[in-house]
Design an enzyme around this catalytic site. Sequence first.
Site, PDB file in Angstrom:
ATOM      1  N   HIS A  69     -24.707  41.727  -4.417  1.00  0.00           N
ATOM      2  CA  HIS A  69     -25.571  42.812  -3.938  1.00  0.00           C
ATOM      3  C   HIS A  69     -25.041  44.171  -4.375  1.00  0.00           C
ATOM      4  O   HIS A  69     -25.805  45.062  -4.730  1.00  0.00           O
ATOM      5  CB  HIS A  69     -25.694  42.756  -2.415  1.00  0.00           C
ATOM      6  CG  HIS A  69     -26.654  41.707  -1.958  1.00  0.00           C
ATOM      7  ND1 HIS A  69     -27.452  41.842  -0.854  1.00  0.00           N
ATOM      8  CD2 HIS A  69     -26.963  40.490  -2.471  1.00  0.00           C
ATOM      9  CE1 HIS A  69     -28.201  40.756  -0.708  1.00  0.00           C
ATOM     10  NE2 HIS A  69     -27.917  39.924  -1.666  1.00  0.00           N
ATOM     11  N   ASP A  70     -23.726  44.323  -4.360  1.00  0.00           N
ATOM     12  CA  ASP A  70     -23.156  45.600  -4.800  1.00  0.00           C
ATOM     13  C   ASP A  70     -23.544  45.862  -6.253  1.00  0.00           C
ATOM     14  O   ASP A  70     -24.042  46.944  -6.589  1.00  0.00           O
ATOM     15  CB  ASP A  70     -21.634  45.582  -4.642  1.00  0.00           C
ATOM     16  CG  ASP A  70     -21.016  46.927  -5.006  1.00  0.00           C
ATOM     17  OD1 ASP A  70     -21.669  47.963  -4.750  1.00  0.00           O
ATOM     18  OD2 ASP A  70     -19.901  46.958  -5.537  1.00  0.00           O
ATOM     19  N   VAL A  73     -27.256  46.836  -7.059  1.00  0.00           N
ATOM     20  CA  VAL A  73     -27.782  48.108  -6.556  1.00  0.00           C
ATOM     21  C   VAL A  73     -26.809  49.220  -6.950  1.00  0.00           C
ATOM     22  O   VAL A  73     -25.694  49.274  -6.455  1.00  0.00           O
ATOM     23  CB  VAL A  73     -27.973  48.072  -5.023  1.00  0.00           C
ATOM     24  CG1 VAL A  73     -28.626  49.360  -4.540  1.00  0.00           C
ATOM     25  CG2 VAL A  73     -28.818  46.874  -4.616  1.00  0.00           C
ATOM     26  N   PRO A 168     -33.324  40.316  -5.861  1.00  0.00           N
ATOM     27  CA  PRO A 168     -34.346  39.269  -5.894  1.00  0.00           C
ATOM     28  C   PRO A 168     -34.629  38.725  -4.491  1.00  0.00           C
ATOM     29  O   PRO A 168     -33.794  38.832  -3.594  1.00  0.00           O
ATOM     30  CB  PRO A 168     -33.705  38.194  -6.770  1.00  0.00           C
ATOM     31  CG  PRO A 168     -32.234  38.399  -6.609  1.00  0.00           C
ATOM     32  CD  PRO A 168     -32.021  39.856  -6.350  1.00  0.00           C
ATOM     33  N   HIS A 198     -24.981  29.560  -4.832  1.00  0.00           N
ATOM     34  CA  HIS A 198     -25.570  28.994  -3.607  1.00  0.00           C
ATOM     35  C   HIS A 198     -25.012  27.607  -3.299  1.00  0.00           C
ATOM     36  O   HIS A 198     -25.533  26.910  -2.447  1.00  0.00           O
ATOM     37  CB  HIS A 198     -27.108  28.976  -3.710  1.00  0.00           C
ATOM     38  CG  HIS A 198     -27.715  30.343  -3.590  1.00  0.00           C
ATOM     39  ND1 HIS A 198     -29.071  30.584  -3.711  1.00  0.00           N
ATOM     40  CD2 HIS A 198     -27.153  31.559  -3.345  1.00  0.00           C
ATOM     41  CE1 HIS A 198     -29.298  31.876  -3.559  1.00  0.00           C
ATOM     42  NE2 HIS A 198     -28.161  32.496  -3.342  1.00  0.00           N
ATOM     43  N   THR A 199     -23.965  27.215  -3.967  1.00  0.00           N
ATOM     44  CA  THR A 199     -23.246  25.985  -3.638  1.00  0.00           C
ATOM     45  C   THR A 199     -22.390  26.160  -2.383  1.00  0.00           C
ATOM     46  O   THR A 199     -21.894  25.193  -1.819  1.00  0.00           O
ATOM     47  CB  THR A 199     -22.339  25.546  -4.812  1.00  0.00           C
ATOM     48  OG1 THR A 199     -21.596  24.392  -4.441  1.00  0.00           O
ATOM     49  CG2 THR A 199     -21.356  26.642  -5.217  1.00  0.00           C
ATOM     50  N   ASP A 258     -18.838  23.866  -6.196  1.00  0.00           N
ATOM     51  CA  ASP A 258     -18.924  22.826  -7.231  1.00  0.00           C
ATOM     52  C   ASP A 258     -20.313  22.857  -7.863  1.00  0.00           C
ATOM     53  O   ASP A 258     -21.104  23.756  -7.577  1.00  0.00           O
ATOM     54  CB  ASP A 258     -18.621  21.445  -6.619  1.00  0.00           C
ATOM     55  CG  ASP A 258     -19.531  21.128  -5.434  1.00  0.00           C
ATOM     56  OD1 ASP A 258     -20.552  21.830  -5.245  1.00  0.00           O
ATOM     57  OD2 ASP A 258     -19.239  20.190  -4.680  1.00  0.00           O
TER      58      ASP A 258
HETATM   59  C1  HEM Z   1     -31.228  34.407  -8.108  1.00  0.00           C
HETATM   60  C2  HEM Z   1     -31.655  35.130  -7.122  1.00  0.00           C
HETATM   61  C3  HEM Z   1     -31.077  35.081  -5.742  1.00  0.00           C
HETATM   62  C4  HEM Z   1     -31.807  35.083  -4.597  1.00  0.00           C
HETATM   63  C5  HEM Z   1     -33.317  35.155  -4.477  1.00  0.00           C
HETATM   64  C6  HEM Z   1     -30.868  34.982  -3.503  1.00  0.00           C
HETATM   65  C7  HEM Z   1     -31.227  34.976  -2.170  1.00  0.00           C
HETATM   66  C8  HEM Z   1     -30.379  34.686  -1.138  1.00  0.00           C
HETATM   67  C9  HEM Z   1     -30.782  34.542   0.236  1.00  0.00           C
HETATM   68  C10 HEM Z   1     -32.193  34.750   0.751  1.00  0.00           C
HETATM   69  C11 HEM Z   1     -29.684  34.183   0.953  1.00  0.00           C
HETATM   70  C12 HEM Z   1     -29.615  33.874   2.446  1.00  0.00           C
HETATM   71  C13 HEM Z   1     -29.361  35.113   3.228  1.00  0.00           C
HETATM   72  C14 HEM Z   1     -29.400  34.836   4.699  1.00  0.00           C
HETATM   73  O1  HEM Z   1     -30.420  34.401   5.216  1.00  0.00           O
HETATM   74  O2  HEM Z   1     -28.375  35.068   5.360  1.00  0.00           O
HETATM   75  C15 HEM Z   1     -28.587  34.108   0.026  1.00  0.00           C
HETATM   76  C16 HEM Z   1     -27.312  33.772   0.368  1.00  0.00           C
HETATM   77  C17 HEM Z   1     -26.263  33.791  -0.510  1.00  0.00           C
HETATM   78  N1  HEM Z   1     -26.305  34.182  -1.820  1.00  0.00           N
HETATM   79 FE1  HEM Z   1     -27.949  34.496  -2.923  1.00  0.00          FE
HETATM   80  N2  HEM Z   1     -29.606  34.932  -3.995  1.00  0.00           N
HETATM   81  C18 HEM Z   1     -29.679  34.987  -5.358  1.00  0.00           C
HETATM   82  C19 HEM Z   1     -28.607  35.013  -6.227  1.00  0.00           C
HETATM   83  C20 HEM Z   1     -27.299  35.009  -5.837  1.00  0.00           C
HETATM   84  C21 HEM Z   1     -26.182  35.288  -6.704  1.00  0.00           C
HETATM   85  C22 HEM Z   1     -26.299  35.685  -8.168  1.00  0.00           C
HETATM   86  C23 HEM Z   1     -25.061  35.167  -5.958  1.00  0.00           C
HETATM   87  C24 HEM Z   1     -23.626  35.374  -6.328  1.00  0.00           C
HETATM   88  C25 HEM Z   1     -23.170  35.343  -7.557  1.00  0.00           C
HETATM   89  C26 HEM Z   1     -25.481  34.774  -4.622  1.00  0.00           C
HETATM   90  C27 HEM Z   1     -24.635  34.463  -3.597  1.00  0.00           C
HETATM   91  C28 HEM Z   1     -25.055  34.097  -2.341  1.00  0.00           C
HETATM   92  C29 HEM Z   1     -24.149  33.571  -1.325  1.00  0.00           C
HETATM   93  C30 HEM Z   1     -22.681  33.237  -1.515  1.00  0.00           C
HETATM   94  C31 HEM Z   1     -24.908  33.399  -0.170  1.00  0.00           C
HETATM   95  C32 HEM Z   1     -24.410  32.931   1.205  1.00  0.00           C
HETATM   96  C33 HEM Z   1     -24.037  34.123   2.042  1.00  0.00           C
HETATM   97  C34 HEM Z   1     -23.377  33.782   3.359  1.00  0.00           C
HETATM   98  O3  HEM Z   1     -23.209  32.618   3.710  1.00  0.00           O
HETATM   99  O4  HEM Z   1     -22.984  34.724   4.074  1.00  0.00           O
HETATM  100  N3  HEM Z   1     -26.839  34.719  -4.583  1.00  0.00           N
HETATM  101  N4  HEM Z   1     -29.038  34.420  -1.228  1.00  0.00           N
END
Ligand code: HEM
Length: 330
Positions: A69-70, A73, A168, A198-199, A258
């Site tokens: 996110h950092d 933006v 996104p 998202h793993t 993984d």
């Molecule tokens: C491709 C588009 C992406 C979308 C639409 C997206 C969307 C989201 C959403 C909606 C969540 C859940 C937030 C919640 O309800 O708490 C999430 C969680 C997360 N996203 Fe993504 N994300 C994307 C790409 C990425 C990328 C590129 C990364 C890191 C390189 C990332 C890392 C994470 C992580 C680690 C979580 C878990 C956060 C937690 O457990 O606190 N995401 N993401």
Amino acid sequence: MSSQSSLIIVLLLANLLFLQFIATSYGQLRVDYYRNSCPNVESIVRAQVERKFKQTFVTAPATLRLFFHDCFVRGCDASVILAKRNSTAEKDNAINLSLAGDGFDTVIKAKAAVDSVPGCRNKVSCADILAMATRDVVALTGGPSYEVELGRRDGRISTKASVRHHLPHADFQLAQLNAMFASHGLTFVDLVALSGAHTIGFSHCSQFSRRIYRFRSKNRIDPTLNLGYAKQLKQMCPRNVDPRIAINMDPTTPGTFDNQYFKNLQQGKGLFTSDQTLFTDTRSRNLVNLFASNSTAFEQAFVTSITKLGRVGVKTGNQGEIRRDCTMVN
Ligand code: HEM
Ligand SMILES: *[C@@H]1O[C@H](CO)[C@@H](O)[C@H](O)[C@H]1NC(C)=O
Ligand SMILES: *[C@@H]1O[C@H](CO)[C@@H](O)[C@H](O)[C@H]1NC(C)=O
Ligand SMILES: CC(=O)N[C@H]1CO[C@H](CO)[C@@H](O)[C@@H]1O
């Protein structure tokens, strides 16, 4: 040589010097950036991240997502960590409502540890600490280890409004995801590799409830969802669920970084539309299949892509500042 041609040569040289000056002042990130100013910075940060990770697993996904996110933006400049009393900062945007506090806390604790070493005090940016902490949480959860480029400076601006068009959404399809990644200089391969993040981590039910209850405004389940998985999701996320409930995004190996994420997509177990579209859309399916079958290929691609992510919009040289307190501009 005529005086005219020597003048041209002088001008060319001046031009070269000027270009060189621009190149150094905007700079390139370097892995050994703090070699002289704070040689142990990486081990200081790692010790704090490990300590926090032992206290709570959420440290890992929260930090990894905070970095993403950092960078999306205003570039990787720790602007996401800035707080304002009147709640108008980036982190106050609705999409950041779900950023887990442990990511912020990880950076703040690591910064305090770095600054407690007299030679390092006020030398290391919050943006770099977040980049290092991100590398550390990926390794701590079983993902690849990599060298992290450093030399970012911290931004001075953070606004709620700047978030809207840069991140996104979970209901994006491939074309929208691609366009957004491209706007940050990232490719289609980067999109697929980085989505592998998202793993690990958690999502609130609201992010995908439409897929299990009201698909296309009808009383239906998204047909790209595995039916058994959809039923489990309904159990964990009943209608009118407590909005604070969060569930694992990788239902199979939630605690491990993984390539299971890609195997899940092959089975219709991508939690968000933005996940499942990577497999449903034939343009990215082959890449998902590759990452699902070859974890080395995934890890190599992830390292390449997160390094590129770490270069997005960075401030270097004289731009920005080294923030003393990560939550406030100096
Ligand atoms: C491709 C588009 C992406 C979308 C639409 C997206 C969307 C989201 C959403 C909606 C969540 C859940 C937030 C919640 O309800 O708490 C999430 C969680 C997360 N996203 Fe993504 N994300 C994307 C790409 C990425 C990328 C590129 C990364 C890191 C390189 C990332 C890392 C994470 C992580 C680690 C979580 C878990 C956060 C937690 O457990 O606190 N995401 N993401
Ligand atoms: C919020 O506070 C910041 C300074 O922290 C200020 O620049 C901004 O104008 C304020 N916004 C509103 C809407 O009051
Ligand atoms: C997996 O990917 C790596 C890296 O791209 C490659 O060197 C290796 O040959 C691949 N393994 C298989 C079994 O295809
Ligand atoms: C982690 C974090 O700072 N979350 C904040 C997101 O924004 C809301 C307000 O909109 C705050 O209440 C949260 O603390």
